[in-house]
Enzyme design. Structure first.
Site, PDB file in Angstrom:
ATOM      1  N   GLY A  45       0.833  -1.196   0.000  1.00 49.39           N
ATOM      2  CA  GLY A  45       0.000   0.000   0.000  1.00 49.39           C
ATOM      3  C   GLY A  45       0.866   1.243   0.000  1.00 49.39           C
ATOM      4  O   GLY A  45       2.017   1.208   0.457  1.00 49.39           O
ATOM      5  N   GLN A  50       3.118  10.061   1.046  1.00 49.92           N
ATOM      6  CA  GLN A  50       4.397   9.355   1.186  1.00 49.92           C
ATOM      7  C   GLN A  50       5.355   9.667   0.041  1.00 49.92           C
ATOM      8  O   GLN A  50       6.552   9.437   0.166  1.00 49.92           O
ATOM      9  CB  GLN A  50       4.168   7.835   1.260  1.00 49.92           C
ATOM     10  N   CYS A  92       5.555  -0.104   7.411  1.00 54.57           N
ATOM     11  CA  CYS A  92       5.230   1.017   6.534  1.00 54.57           C
ATOM     12  C   CYS A  92       6.477   1.380   5.739  1.00 54.57           C
ATOM     13  O   CYS A  92       7.580   1.414   6.291  1.00 54.57           O
ATOM     14  CB  CYS A  92       4.790   2.206   7.391  1.00 54.57           C
ATOM     15  N   LEU A  93       6.297   1.661   4.450  1.00 55.42           N
ATOM     16  CA  LEU A  93       7.446   2.032   3.619  1.00 55.42           C
ATOM     17  C   LEU A  93       8.090   3.330   4.109  1.00 55.42           C
ATOM     18  O   LEU A  93       9.263   3.568   3.834  1.00 55.42           O
ATOM     19  CB  LEU A  93       7.020   2.174   2.153  1.00 55.42           C
ATOM     20  N   HIS A 134      -4.764   1.933   7.473  1.00 56.03           N
ATOM     21  CA  HIS A 134      -3.373   2.409   7.507  1.00 56.03           C
ATOM     22  C   HIS A 134      -3.158   3.509   6.457  1.00 56.03           C
ATOM     23  O   HIS A 134      -2.589   4.563   6.758  1.00 56.03           O
ATOM     24  CB  HIS A 134      -2.448   1.213   7.263  1.00 56.03           C
ATOM     25  N   GLU A 135      -3.621   3.265   5.221  1.00 60.37           N
ATOM     26  CA  GLU A 135      -3.370   4.232   4.134  1.00 60.37           C
ATOM     27  C   GLU A 135      -4.202   5.504   4.315  1.00 60.37           C
ATOM     28  O   GLU A 135      -3.709   6.604   4.049  1.00 60.37           O
ATOM     29  CB  GLU A 135      -3.648   3.595   2.768  1.00 60.37           C
ATOM     30  N   HIS A 138      -2.585   7.888   6.637  1.00 59.74           N
ATOM     31  CA  HIS A 138      -1.523   8.698   6.021  1.00 59.74           C
ATOM     32  C   HIS A 138      -2.083  10.014   5.482  1.00 59.74           C
ATOM     33  O   HIS A 138      -1.415  11.050   5.517  1.00 59.74           O
ATOM     34  CB  HIS A 138      -0.877   7.947   4.845  1.00 59.74           C
TER      35      HIS A 138
END
Ligand code: NI
Length: 168
Positions: A45, A50, A92-93, A134-135, A138
């Site tokens: 994701g 990000q 998370c990236l 989660h996304e 962000h």
């Protein structure tokens, strides 16, 4: 084009994203780039902030490597219903080399526009429900580490500071 993924503690990750008002070629290019960036990472994701774009756009693909891709691109996603409890490990990236269990809802209903501007509804459970939460977090400047207990967050921050010192 693969874009650079911003990482903690970059302040851009804390900013709130604004709703998309027009779905045009630039937005479609953003979605393409986000998917390419997510697959290259690799990750499951990615949210626009990000990659430094503060618009409410997320991409998710939970298909494993040997399965055909199942890209979800959601524009202006909103959780319209949430229920149940989950407590699964997340990464998370934007928070490399760290994972922790996070309290989430087990099931969510998400409404969003797709890339054609058509309203779509997803009834999500398991990993997809967690990925959506989660996304979408962000887009409001929230990272999964913000959900941790004060003690766990302090341990994480100490580790991150040490890693930053070592890389200097
Ligand atoms: Ni993330």
């Amino acid at each position: 084009m693969i874009r650079t993924i911003l990482t903690y503690p970059n302040p851009e990750l804390k900013k709130k994203s604004v709703p998309v008002t027009i779905i045009n070629d630039a937005l479609r290019e953003l979605v393409r780039d986000m998917a390419e960036t997510m697959y290259a990472a690799p990750g499951i994701g990615l949210a626009a902030p990000q990659v430094g774009v503060h618009q409410r756009v997320i991409v998710i693909d939970l298909a494993s490597k040997d399965e055909p891709s199942e890209l979800i691109a959601a524009i202006n996603p909103v959780i319209v219903h949430a229920e149940g409890e989950a407590y699964e490990e997340e990464g998370c990236l934007s928070v490399p080399k760290y994972a922790a269990n996070v309290r989430r809802h087990a099931r969510v209903v998400v409404k969003a526009l797709d890339i054609e501007g058509v309203e779509r509804t997803w009834q999500a459970d398991d990993l997809l429900a967690i990925a959506f939460q989660h996304e979408i977090d962000h887009l409001d400047g929230i990272l999964f580490i913000d959900h941790l207990s004060a003690l766990k967050r302090e341990l994480f921050q100490r580790k991150a500071r040490r890693a930053a010192e070592e890389s200097q």
